[in-house]
Structure formats: C-alpha cells, structure tokens
Design an enzyme around this catalytic site. Sequence first.
Site, short mmCIF file in Angstrom:
data_model
loop_
_atom_site.label_atom_id
_atom_site.label_comp_id
_atom_site.label_asym_id
_atom_site.label_seq_id
_atom_site.Cartn_x
_atom_site.Cartn_y
_atom_site.Cartn_z
CB CYS A 102 -0.89 -0.01 1.24
SG CYS A 102 -2.01 1.39 1.36
CG HIS A 144 -5.62 -2.34 -1.59
ND1 HIS A 144 -4.69 -2.92 -0.77
CD2 HIS A 144 -5.38 -1.01 -1.56
CE1 HIS A 144 -3.91 -1.96 -0.25
NE2 HIS A 144 -4.33 -0.79 -0.73
CD GLU A 145 -6.99 1.62 -3.99
OE1 GLU A 145 -7.29 2.58 -3.25
OE2 GLU A 145 -5.82 1.23 -4.13
CG HIS A 148 -7.37 2.28 1.27
ND1 HIS A 148 -6.76 2.72 2.42
CD2 HIS A 148 -6.37 1.84 0.47
CE1 HIS A 148 -5.46 2.53 2.32
NE2 HIS A 148 -5.20 1.99 1.14
#
Length: 170
Positions: A102, A144-145, A148
């Site tokens: 990241c 992943h995003e 977030h």
Amino acid sequence: MVRIVTGDEPVLREIAKAVPVENITSPDMKKVLALMKEALYSQDDGVAICAPQIGESLRIFVVSGRTLADLAGVEEELPDRIFINPEFSKMSKKTEWLDEGCLSLRYLYGKVRRSVKASVKAYDQHGKKFELGGTGLLAQIFQHEIDHLNGIIFTDKAEDIKDMPPEKIS
C-alpha cells in the site's frame, strides 16, 4: 507535490463519504482527481489510489492507466480509470492468498485473501454510471481500494507482513 497520507492518520480509518452525483463534475472534484493522479504518479510502483490517501474522505479511487495497459498487454498507456461511489456488484466465492502492499504503508507487504474475480458499479468523472469486472490484479485492486474507503487497511487482513524497503528487495 501531493503528500500521501500514512497509515497512522485518522482519515484512513474513516468510512469515506459518498460524493453527491450532482457534484461529480464540479471544479472541486476535478481538483481532487488531479491531486489523486499526481500522488499516484509520484510513485513508480503505484497501481491505484483512493481519495483518503490524499486526506480527502470521499468514496473515490483511481486505477492508473499504466496498470490497465500492463493488464491488457498493450504498449501504450491507457487512460486512468476513475471510480466514484464504487460498490461491488459481484464477487467470486473462489479466493486466493495474494501479495499486497500500500502506498500509505510504504514497503510493508503481506498476504491477503482476496476473491479472484470482482465487479464494481461506480460513476466516472463525467457522472456516467458504469460497471467493470476484473480478475487477478484488477479484482485485487477493487477489493483493496474499497476496503480503504471503508476504513480498512490491508494490514488488518494480512498475514506474513514484512518490511521490504527498496534496498532489501533483490
């Protein structure tokens, strides 16, 4: 140069706010997108970035055109892909342990269990709704995003985390 927010900053733990559809094409949003791209392209190994990583608690992420070109197997860089207010429309039940890092946790890498396929519905920078599916790295980027945007950092899910600064990478 735009500073990328690091892992101990509270904005990365917030659930990012949806962008009102009528604001997507506003000058403020154009500025946020430009700053996100500047931050993303400041990192040679960056594949995607979300708005919280530049300190903006907004439900936006950008996948770099260079990553999309690599995935498509083409030489020329493709346009960056903007995802505003993304949500999953499909996820495969099949998962794999994948290496992940990241931009907000530089040089930490670990293995994260991710679905091998994922589809996302979102708005583009013009306010047009679209859906895009991906496998492999693209599906991993989506997961992943969106993590977030939900205040989840990959190390919350990762196993076998290692610190691997460039001088240690061979």
